[in-house]
Design a protein around this motif. Structure first.
Motif, mmCIF file in Angstrom:
data_model
loop_
_atom_site.group_PDB
_atom_site.id
_atom_site.type_symbol
_atom_site.label_atom_id
_atom_site.label_comp_id
_atom_site.label_asym_id
_atom_site.label_seq_id
_atom_site.Cartn_x
_atom_site.Cartn_y
_atom_site.Cartn_z
ATOM 1 N N ARG A 97 0.743 -1.200 0.006
ATOM 2 C CA ARG A 97 0.106 -0.038 0.034
ATOM 3 C C ARG A 97 0.940 1.184 0.096
ATOM 4 O O ARG A 97 1.971 1.201 0.456
ATOM 5 C CB ARG A 97 -0.806 -0.157 1.066
ATOM 6 N N PRO A 98 0.493 2.367 -0.461
ATOM 7 C CA PRO A 98 1.240 3.623 -0.366
ATOM 8 C C PRO A 98 1.528 3.995 0.982
ATOM 9 O O PRO A 98 0.729 3.890 1.909
ATOM 10 C CB PRO A 98 0.279 4.548 -1.254
ATOM 11 N N GLY A 99 2.751 4.353 1.125
ATOM 12 C CA GLY A 99 3.197 4.869 2.502
ATOM 13 C C GLY A 99 4.170 3.482 3.205
ATOM 14 O O GLY A 99 4.568 3.703 4.210
ATOM 15 N N ASP A 100 3.905 2.471 2.587
ATOM 16 C CA ASP A 100 4.783 1.381 2.998
ATOM 17 C C ASP A 100 6.326 1.435 3.061
ATOM 18 O O ASP A 100 6.856 0.866 4.246
ATOM 19 C CB ASP A 100 4.568 -0.003 2.406
ATOM 20 N N GLU A 101 6.770 2.137 2.456
ATOM 21 C CA GLU A 101 8.296 2.806 2.183
ATOM 22 C C GLU A 101 8.563 3.601 3.611
ATOM 23 O O GLU A 101 9.761 3.546 3.834
ATOM 24 C CB GLU A 101 8.559 3.514 1.144
ATOM 25 N N ASP A 102 7.641 4.023 4.430
ATOM 26 C CA ASP A 102 7.925 4.807 5.568
ATOM 27 C C ASP A 102 8.027 3.814 6.664
ATOM 28 O O ASP A 102 8.230 4.310 7.838
ATOM 29 C CB ASP A 102 6.863 5.912 5.654
ATOM 30 N N LEU A 103 7.508 2.605 6.714
ATOM 31 C CA LEU A 103 7.558 1.808 7.804
ATOM 32 C C LEU A 103 8.740 1.002 8.069
ATOM 33 O O LEU A 103 8.792 -0.179 8.416
ATOM 34 C CB LEU A 103 6.529 0.622 7.664
ATOM 35 N N ILE A 104 9.851 1.568 8.160
ATOM 36 C CA ILE A 104 11.129 0.983 8.313
ATOM 37 C C ILE A 104 11.777 1.898 9.451
ATOM 38 O O ILE A 104 11.540 3.117 9.791
ATOM 39 C CB ILE A 104 12.175 1.349 6.947
ATOM 40 N N MET A 105 11.979 0.907 10.486
ATOM 41 C CA MET A 105 12.589 1.446 11.815
ATOM 42 C C MET A 105 14.007 1.305 11.881
ATOM 43 O O MET A 105 14.506 0.438 11.059
ATOM 44 C CB MET A 105 11.794 0.653 12.943
ATOM 45 N N LEU A 106 14.705 2.188 12.757
ATOM 46 C CA LEU A 106 16.034 2.066 13.066
ATOM 47 C C LEU A 106 16.343 1.277 14.117
ATOM 48 O O LEU A 106 15.623 1.719 15.212
ATOM 49 C CB LEU A 106 16.980 3.423 13.246
ATOM 50 N N GLN A 107 17.246 0.315 14.319
ATOM 51 C CA GLN A 107 17.560 -0.568 15.487
ATOM 52 C C GLN A 107 18.767 -0.105 15.987
ATOM 53 O O GLN A 107 19.827 -0.376 15.438
ATOM 54 C CB GLN A 107 17.437 -2.028 15.240
ATOM 55 N N ALA A 108 18.855 0.441 17.007
ATOM 56 C CA ALA A 108 20.026 1.398 17.657
ATOM 57 C C ALA A 108 19.836 1.522 19.215
ATOM 58 O O ALA A 108 18.810 1.911 19.559
ATOM 59 C CB ALA A 108 20.482 2.303 16.779
ATOM 60 N N ARG A 109 20.983 1.697 19.776
ATOM 61 C CA ARG A 109 20.868 2.246 21.376
ATOM 62 C C ARG A 109 20.872 3.528 20.945
ATOM 63 O O ARG A 109 21.323 4.307 20.088
ATOM 64 C CB ARG A 109 22.085 1.822 22.130
ATOM 65 N N ARG A 110 20.369 4.220 22.072
ATOM 66 C CA ARG A 110 20.206 5.799 21.863
ATOM 67 C C ARG A 110 21.568 6.432 21.718
ATOM 68 O O ARG A 110 21.699 7.581 21.048
ATOM 69 C CB ARG A 110 19.793 6.436 23.368
ATOM 70 N N ILE A 111 22.441 5.810 22.323
ATOM 71 C CA ILE A 111 23.904 6.554 21.922
ATOM 72 C C ILE A 111 24.487 6.670 20.732
ATOM 73 O O ILE A 111 25.092 7.570 20.200
ATOM 74 C CB ILE A 111 25.187 5.865 22.886
ATOM 75 N N VAL A 112 23.909 5.776 19.598
ATOM 76 C CA VAL A 112 24.304 5.939 18.416
ATOM 77 C C VAL A 112 23.527 7.100 17.921
ATOM 78 O O VAL A 112 24.304 7.670 16.966
ATOM 79 C CB VAL A 112 23.548 4.430 17.637
ATOM 80 N N LEU A 113 22.345 7.552 17.852
ATOM 81 C CA LEU A 113 21.753 8.501 17.506
ATOM 82 C C LEU A 113 22.275 9.883 18.071
ATOM 83 O O LEU A 113 22.744 10.703 17.559
ATOM 84 C CB LEU A 113 20.169 8.563 17.820
#
Length: 428
Positions: free
Chosen positions: A102-118
């Motif tokens: 469906r349109p918008g599926d491309e936005d359903l990607i999460m980043l897996q990381a500890r807070r310190i990485v961001l």
């Protein structure tokens, strides 16, 4: 362009400063801690004592909303996170059979990381901005403001009355004070968190109070960090499935560089919850839930003790009431605007949304009453619905744990019995 003063150097503050600088504004950021996030991730994550950021070592989720801001506005930060070991996962990968596209599926990607990485990626990018100055070890101790034609210093020490008397917006914040002196700016951004002091400084100066809505969750969290065995980059296909029973819940949060956190959450009134601080007890409890059993069965190496946190209420703090803004020249973002209990993992996304809003509008008379009113209206339309949803979700979880009541404190034979023990393996 505006000169923006940012109180606080956490995720919200770093993002606001960087986004504002990228829009051509000049920025000064004030952070009480004397050190900046670096690229020695394990050292900073496990060895950096941060009493002002108690959630720093807890799991964080960068959902699709947060990633979308990074990819669109800060692609170098997104790339640096991946370089540091963050991983991406599409949320539809949880399904055994992927739903139709469906349109918008491309936005359903999460980043897996500890807070310190961001934090590290944001700090690295901010250091390269010529229009930004970061003042580590220089906490803000008060505000400067004008009411009519009179300049007023607002701080918690000895201030009182006089700066507007609580009528209309009255007070316009014009800068901040620190032990080193006073700094003037066109806009002050409060990214100082739940206990940053801004509300106290304004109240001491006679500013009428804003609107605070607070909901206790009744939940306590216990987490432990692990690293997967050498050569193993990922765990079970459904990574942080949440399961629970009558008295507790369990979630697994994969992160960067083969690390992951196992988290148990229980009601704060469960008299046996303190036993979960013991690693042996914690792991036995975690293994009674499907995600805990699946990940701990991989032979992972513990990286920390059991980290506990509680009192994570849902709190909405607006510098406005039913008459409109109570102050101009000052806007809250991140936890200073809304703190949401982490069960839905939306705090980082809401912080980045607010930081982006401030950066892209800071040139529009930021000290005016109109700017304050428009920012408040935006926050109510855009951020408040997610806060309200969090309140409803947490009430359901807390009520379920509380109304079922704690189990007996001893099992047959006199052995200790924990609140999680009767949780079984049922799904939420």
């Amino acid at each position: 362009m505006a000169h923006v003063l940012v109180i606080g150097g956490g995720v919200a503050g770093l993002a606001a400063a960087l986004l504002a600088a990228r829009r051509g504004h000049t920025v000064e950021l004030f952070e009480r801690d004397t050190r900046a996030p670096g690229t020695a991730l394990d050292r900073d994550f496990f060895g950096w004592r941060r009493p002002a950021v108690p959630q720093a070592a807890q799991p964080h989720a960068l959902l699709g909303a947060a990633r979308k801001v990074l990819v669109a506005e800060l692609p170098d930060v997104h790339a640096e996170m991946l370089r540091l070991g963050a991983r991406e996962r599409h949320e539809l990968d949880w399904f055994d059979v992927r739903p139709p596209a469906r349109p918008g599926d491309e936005d359903l990607i999460m980043l897996q990381a500890r807070r310190i990485v961001l934090e590290s990626a944001l700090a690295t990018a901010l250091r390269s901005e010529p229009g930004a100055v970061v003042r580590y070890g220089e906490p803000v101790s008060g505000l400067t403001a004008v009411s009519g034609s009179a300049a007023t210093a607002l701080s918690g020490a000895g201030a009182g009355g006089g700066a507007g008397g609580g009528t209309g917006p009255g007070i316009r914040v014009t800068g901040v004070t620190t032990a080193a002196g006073a700094y003037e700016g066109d806009l002050v951004v409060d990214a100082g968190g739940r206990r940053g002091g801004v509300e106290r400084w304004l109240a001491a100066a006679g500013c009428r109070p804003g609107t605070v809505e607070r909901h206790r969750t009744g939940l306590a969290y216990f987490c432990r960090w692990y690293r997967l065995p050498a050569g193993m980059e990922d765990g079970p296909r459904r990574p942080w499935t949440v399961t629970g029973g009558g008295f507790a819940g369990c979630a697994v949060f994969p992160a960067d560089n083969a690390t992951f956190a196992v988290t148990l959450f229980v009601h704060t009134e469960d008299p046996t919850r303190s036993a979960l601080r013991e690693p042996v007890v914690f792991e036995a409890a975690a293994r009674s839930f499907p995600p805990g059993e699946a990940w701990l069965g991989l032979g992972a190496t513990p990286l920390s003790g059991v980290l506990a946190t509680a009192g994570l209420d849902n709190r909405w703090s607006a510098l406005a009431d039913d008459r409109g803004p109570v102050v101009s020249g000052l806007v809250p973002i991140g936890d200073a605007l809304t703190h949401t209990n982490p069960t839905l993992g939306q705090g980082t996304s809401l912080a980045l949304w607010a930081a982006h809003r401030v950066a892209r509008t800071a040139h529009q008379a930021p000290g005016s009453d109109r700017f304050a009113a428009e920012y408040h209206d935006w926050a109510v339309r855009t951020v408040k619905p997610w806060f309200d949803f969090q309140v409803v979700a947490d009430a359901a979880i807390g009520d379920r744990f509380a109304t079922r009541g704690p189990p007996p404190r001893t099992a047959p034979g006199g052995a200790p019995r924990l609140g999680w023990a009767r949780g079984g393996r049922g799904g939420v």
